[in-house]
Enzyme design. Structure first.
Site, PDB file in Angstrom:
ATOM      1  N   GLN A  75     -26.758  22.597 -20.286  1.00 16.25           N
ATOM      2  CA  GLN A  75     -27.759  21.625 -19.917  1.00 16.25           C
ATOM      3  C   GLN A  75     -28.403  23.310 -19.517  1.00 16.25           C
ATOM      4  O   GLN A  75     -29.677  22.819 -19.420  1.00 16.25           O
ATOM      5  CB  GLN A  75     -27.391  21.359 -18.778  1.00 16.25           C
ATOM      6  CG  GLN A  75     -27.475  19.801 -18.977  1.00 16.25           C
ATOM      7  CD  GLN A  75     -27.700  18.560 -19.832  1.00 16.25           C
ATOM      8  OE1 GLN A  75     -29.077  18.483 -20.748  1.00 16.25           O
ATOM      9  NE2 GLN A  75     -27.254  17.812 -20.502  1.00 16.25           N
ATOM     10  N   HIS A  89     -19.025  17.258 -16.109  1.00 16.98           N
ATOM     11  CA  HIS A  89     -18.962  16.396 -17.387  1.00 16.98           C
ATOM     12  C   HIS A  89     -17.316  16.520 -17.198  1.00 16.98           C
ATOM     13  O   HIS A  89     -16.748  17.115 -16.953  1.00 16.98           O
ATOM     14  CB  HIS A  89     -19.851  16.955 -18.018  1.00 16.98           C
ATOM     15  CG  HIS A  89     -20.268  16.112 -19.057  1.00 16.98           C
ATOM     16  ND1 HIS A  89     -18.397  16.156 -19.819  1.00 16.98           N
ATOM     17  CD2 HIS A  89     -21.460  15.867 -19.884  1.00 16.98           C
ATOM     18  CE1 HIS A  89     -19.065  15.370 -21.325  1.00 16.98           C
ATOM     19  NE2 HIS A  89     -20.667  14.611 -20.968  1.00 16.98           N
ATOM     20  N   LYS A 108     -27.815  20.008 -28.280  1.00 20.38           N
ATOM     21  CA  LYS A 108     -29.127  19.624 -27.184  1.00 20.38           C
ATOM     22  C   LYS A 108     -29.657  21.150 -26.967  1.00 20.38           C
ATOM     23  O   LYS A 108     -30.828  20.913 -26.558  1.00 20.38           O
ATOM     24  CB  LYS A 108     -28.076  19.934 -25.519  1.00 20.38           C
ATOM     25  CG  LYS A 108     -26.862  18.528 -25.716  1.00 20.38           C
ATOM     26  CD  LYS A 108     -26.088  18.604 -23.794  1.00 20.38           C
ATOM     27  CE  LYS A 108     -25.114  18.378 -23.925  1.00 20.38           C
ATOM     28  NZ  LYS A 108     -25.284  16.803 -23.863  1.00 20.38           N
ATOM     29  N   CYS A 168     -20.370  10.424 -18.514  1.00 21.91           N
ATOM     30  CA  CYS A 168     -19.573  11.473 -18.208  1.00 21.91           C
ATOM     31  C   CYS A 168     -19.741  11.454 -17.113  1.00 21.91           C
ATOM     32  O   CYS A 168     -18.868  13.075 -17.083  1.00 21.91           O
ATOM     33  CB  CYS A 168     -19.359  12.362 -19.435  1.00 21.91           C
ATOM     34  SG  CYS A 168     -19.719  11.511 -21.068  1.00 21.91           S
ATOM     35  N   ASP A 207     -20.268  25.991 -17.386  1.00 20.26           N
ATOM     36  CA  ASP A 207     -20.683  25.146 -18.750  1.00 20.26           C
ATOM     37  C   ASP A 207     -22.343  25.300 -19.156  1.00 20.26           C
ATOM     38  O   ASP A 207     -23.226  24.994 -17.984  1.00 20.26           O
ATOM     39  CB  ASP A 207     -20.136  23.306 -18.111  1.00 20.26           C
ATOM     40  CG  ASP A 207     -20.998  22.486 -19.218  1.00 20.26           C
ATOM     41  OD1 ASP A 207     -21.410  22.856 -20.351  1.00 20.26           O
ATOM     42  OD2 ASP A 207     -20.094  21.295 -19.053  1.00 20.26           O
TER      43      ASP A 207
HETATM   44  C1  LIG Z   1     -22.372  19.292 -18.924  1.00 24.34           C
HETATM   45  C2  LIG Z   1     -22.333  19.020 -20.375  1.00 24.34           C
HETATM   46  N1  LIG Z   1     -20.835  19.958 -20.357  1.00 24.34           N
HETATM   47  C3  LIG Z   1     -20.854  19.235 -21.385  1.00 24.34           C
HETATM   48  C4  LIG Z   1     -21.579  18.459 -22.553  1.00 24.34           C
HETATM   49  C5  LIG Z   1     -20.470  17.696 -23.731  1.00 24.34           C
HETATM   50  O1  LIG Z   1     -21.719  18.854 -24.595  1.00 24.34           O
HETATM   51  P1  LIG Z   1     -20.786  18.991 -26.085  1.00 24.34           P
HETATM   52  O2  LIG Z   1     -21.073  16.892 -26.989  1.00 24.34           O
HETATM   53  O3  LIG Z   1     -21.315  19.654 -26.998  1.00 24.34           O
HETATM   54  O4  LIG Z   1     -19.588  18.205 -26.509  1.00 24.34           O
HETATM   55  C6  LIG Z   1     -22.125  17.746 -22.300  1.00 24.34           C
HETATM   56  C7  LIG Z   1     -22.768  16.517 -23.023  1.00 24.34           C
HETATM   57  O5  LIG Z   1     -22.568  15.808 -24.335  1.00 24.34           O
HETATM   58  C8  LIG Z   1     -23.207  18.143 -20.818  1.00 24.34           C
HETATM   59  O6  LIG Z   1     -24.346  17.366 -20.694  1.00 24.34           O
END
Ligand SMILES: Cc1ncc(COP(=O)(O)O)c(C=O)c1O
Lengths: 150, 441
Positions: free
Chosen positions: B225, B144, B248, B387, B222
C-alpha cells in the site's frame, strides 16, 4: 438513473424493520444455527414440529445484513403449516424467488443462510447433538465469499 | 441525486487539491479508459476501491499489448530475434523497478507473482533456514493475511512463534511499545506493513528498521500500500526485505517484487526448483544460478514485468509526491465529512496520519449493505474484513467499509461519496415500517 432493480425494495425493508416471528421459541422441538463466517451474518431458527410432521411454529433470531435478516423473516412467514416433505422439496432457487429482487452471486449467500439453517433444523431435534454437517446441505451458490478479498 | 443534496451547505473542498489542476486531472483520467464506464445501475462510475486493486493506464495496456504484438518470446533461452528482444525488455523492466525503489543493484530485484508470493518466498527460504523452535517473529496486529499466514505456516514447520504488536486506541503505533517488544522478545524477524490497508495508518519504516537492526532483527516490510502512493527508497529506509505487487500501482496482476539486500538473498537457499534457476543440473543434484535468476524458476511473468515497468514510469512521470498530496487531499475530504456525520465512525487515525484510505462503519448498518447501496449509486468501495481478521477481531468488528482514493479520483467523487453515505444512512434508518403483502408488480 437506475436501470437495475433495487435490491432493497420496500418489501425487503419492511421485513427487515418489522420481521415476522423474530425471537426465541420456548417450546421448540427443533432448532439450528449457522453463520457466514466471513461476513459475520448469523441466523438461528427454532421450530415446533408436530406428530404429523407439520411445522406449527417457526421463529428466527440473528444478526447481519438486510438481506440475511429480511430473507429469514420471509422464510418464517412462509413455512408455518408446511409439511417436512414440503420443506425438503423447497429448493434454493425457490428461496431466491421468495426473496424477490435478483441478487448477484455474492449476495445469494446472504439470502440462502436462513434456508440452509432451516434445512438443517428439520433434522436437529432439540436435546440432540447437532448434526454432523454443521453447514447444512452441501449446496454451493454464488461466487467466492464477499469478504475473502484482498 | 444531486438536486436535493443532503449536505445542506455545500462546502467547497476543491481548493484543497493543489497537486493536480483540473485540466491535469482530466488528462490523467483520459489515460484510464475504464473510468468512463457506468455501473450496473447506469450510474457513472466513481472507483474508490483502489486499495484492493487499481486501474491501468494506456501506457501499461499498450506496453503489454506491444510486447505481444511485436516481440514476445520466452526469455533467457532462445537464440533468436524475438527471444533476445524479450529478454532485453524483461531485464530493462528489472532495472526500471530497481530505480523505482532505488535498489543498490538490479540483482536485488526478484520478480514474483505478487506481494503474497514474495512473502511466502522469504518464509520458505530465509525462514526455514534461519528460524527454529522458540524463535520469535514480530508482526503488527494490522497486517494483511499475506503477512501473517506464511509466518503461521513457518511456525508450524519450525516451532517458532508469531507475536503481534498491539495498536493504540487511536489506531497508531507507540514507539515505546515497539522498542519494548523488540528488547523483550529479541525477534529474529520484524514483519510490518508500511501502510495499513484498512486503517490507512503509516508506520515509520526507517525508524523501525533502525530499531530492529539495533536489536538484531531482520526486517520485512509489506509495501503493497506504499509503492503505489509515495516514493520508496530501500537504501535510505535500510530494510532487509521489502515486497509489493504490481496491480495496486497501475501495473498488471500476476507480478510482484521481492527486494532483499544482496547478501541476504545470496545466503538464502533457492525456493521453487525448475528451469531458469539453475546453473547446472546432474542426476545427483543441481547448482543454483546467480541472483536474481536463483529465485525465478520457470518462465517468468514477462509481459507483466514489462507492464509493471511501464506503470513505474507512469507514476514517476506524474511524480509520487504529487500523487501522495492529491490522494491525501481527497482522503481528507472524505475523512472529515464522515467524522461530521452522526452515527458514522471512522476506523483509523486522523487524516494527517494516512494517505488515501478511509475506513468506516455506520451504526446499525451492515458493511455489505453499505457497499451494495453505494454500488447502486455508482460508487465502488470495499466491505468486509479486508484480509485482516486479527485486526477486526481486535476492533470487535466483523466487517468495515473502506473507500480508497487514487491519483485519478476527482475531489467531486469524494463529495459524491459523502452525499451517498447520507443517502445510505437515510435508506437504512428505521422509520417505523410495517410488514405488508408484496407489491404485486
Ligand atoms: C497490505 C497488503 N499486503 C499484501 C497484499 C496482497 O498483495 P498481492 O495481491 O500482491 O499478493 C495486499 C492486498 O491484496 C495488501 O493490501
Amino acid at each position: 438513473m437506475s436501470s437495475e432493480q433495487d435490491i432493497y425494495e420496500e418489501h425487503v425493508l419492511d421485513h427487515y424493520e418489522d420481521p415476522y416471528h423474530r425471537g426465541d421459541l420456548e417450546k421448540a422441538t427443533h432448532s439450528h444455527e449457522a453463520d457466514n463466517p466471513l461476513c459475520g451474518d448469523v441466523v438461528h431458527i427454532d421450530l415446533r414440529i408436530d406428530g404429523d410432521e407439520k411445522i406449527q411454529e417457526a421463529w428466527f433470531s440473528g444478526d447481519g445484513c438486510v438481506i440475511s435478516q429480511a430473507s429469514a423473516s420471509m422464510l418464517m412467514e412462509t413455512i408455518e403449516g408446511k409439511s417436512l416433505e414440503d420443506i425438503r422439496n423447497f429448493t434454493a432457487e425457490e428461496m431466491l424467488a421468495l426473496f424477490g429482487p435478483k441478487l448477484t452471486p455474492n449476495r445469494q449467500k446472504c439470502c440462502l443462510l436462513s434456508w440452509r439453517v432451516l434445512q438443517s433444523a428439520i433434522h436437529a431435534p432439540v436435546d440432540d447433538l447437532p448434526p454432523d454437517n454443521e453447514d447444512g446441505p452441501d449446496v454451493h451458490f454464488g461466487g467466492p465469499s464477499l469478504s475473502e478479498e484482498t | 441525486m444531486g438536486s436535493q443534496s443532503p449536505l445542506v451547505e455545500k462546502k467547497s473542498y476543491l481548493k484543497d487539491t493543489t497537486a493536480f489542476t483540473i485540466s491535469e486531472l482530466d488528462q490523467i483520467r483520459e489515460q484510464f479508459p475504464i473510468l468512463g464506464r457506468l455501473t450496473a445501475s447506469g450510474a457513472p462510475l466513481a472507483f474508490l476501491d483502489n486499495a484492493a486493486s487499481t486501474q491501468r493506464p494506456l501506457a501499461v495496456i499498450d506496453a503489454m499489448s506491444d510486447c505481444f504484438r511485436r516481440y514476445y518470446a520466452n526469455v533467457h533461452r532462445g537464440i533468436h530475434t524475438l527471444s533476445e528482444e524479450s529478454t532485453a525488455a524483461y531485464e530493462q523492466a528489472r532495472r526500471t523497478v530497481a530505480e523505482f525503489i532505488n535498489a543498490a543493484s538490479d540483482r536485488e530485484v526478484i520478480f514474483t507473482a505478487g506481494a503474497t508470493a514474495s512473502i511466502n518466498t522469504v518464509a520458505r527460504t530465509w525462514g526455514d533456514a534461519n528460524l527454529g523452535r522458540g524463535d520469535v517473529i514480530l508482526a503488527t496486529i494490522a497486517e494483511h493475511h499475506a503477512n501473517i499466514v506464511p509466518w503461521h505456516q513457518l511456525a508450524e514447520r519450525t516451532g517458532c512463534k508469531v507475536v503481534f504488536l498491539p495498536i493504540t486506541s487511536e489506531y497508531t503505533f507507540d514507539d515505546t511499545v515497539v522498542k519494548d517488544h523488540l528488547a523483550r522478545l529479541q525477534p529474529k524477524l520484524f514483519a510490518f506493513t508500511a501502510v495499513s490497508n484498512v486503517l490507512g495508518t503509516k508506520t515509520p519504516v526507517r525508524r523501525w528498521a533502525q530499531l530492529a537492526k539495533s536489536f538484531g532483527a531482520v526486517t520485512l516490510v509489506d509495501a503493497s500500500q506504499a509503492t503505489p502512493h509515495e516514493p520508496i527508497d530501500v537504501q535510505s529506509l535500510d530494510t532487509d526485505f521489502l515486497v509489493f505487487g504490481g496491480h495496486k500501482m497501475c501495473g498488471p496482476t500476476g507480478i510482484g517484487v521481492l527486494h532483499g539486500k544482496q547478501q541476504l538473498l545470496e545466503d538464502m537457499p533457492a525456493f521453487l526448483g525448475g528451469g531458469g534457476m539453475i546453473l547446472r543440473v546432474t542426476t545427483e543434484g543441481f547448482e543454483p544460478a546467480e541472483l536474481p535468476d536463483k529465485f525465478e524458476a520457470g518462465t517468468p511473468p514477462i509481459a507483466e514485468a514489462i507492464g509493471l515497468a511501464a506503470a513505474a514510469n507512469f507514476l514517476t512521470g506524474l511524480g509520487l509526491e504529487r500523487i501522495a498530496a492529491h490522494e491525501h487531499a481527497l482522503c481528507k475530504i472524505a475523512d472529515q465529512g464522515l467524522r461530521e456525520m452522526q452515527g458514522v465512525e471512522v476506523i483509523g487515525p486522523d487524516a494527517s496520519q494516512k494517505g488515501g484510505i478511509v475506513s468506516f462503519s455506520i451504526d446499525g448498518v451492515h458493511a455489505h449493505d453499505i457497499a451494495q447501496e453505494l454500488d447502486h449509486l455508482g460508487i465502488a468501495v470495499r466491505a468486509g474484513h479486508h484480509c485482516t481478521m486479527p485486526l477486526h477481531r481486535w476492533m470487535k468488528k466483523t466487517s468495515t467499509t473502506r473507500a480508497s482514493f487514487y491519483l485519478y479520483n476527482r475531489p467531486q467523487e469524494a463529495e459524491r461519496f459523502l452525499e451517498a453515505i447520507e443517502l445510505v444512512k437515510t435508506k437504512f434508518t428505521r422509520s417505523g415500517r410495517r410488514r405488508r403483502q408484496r407489491n404485486p408488480q
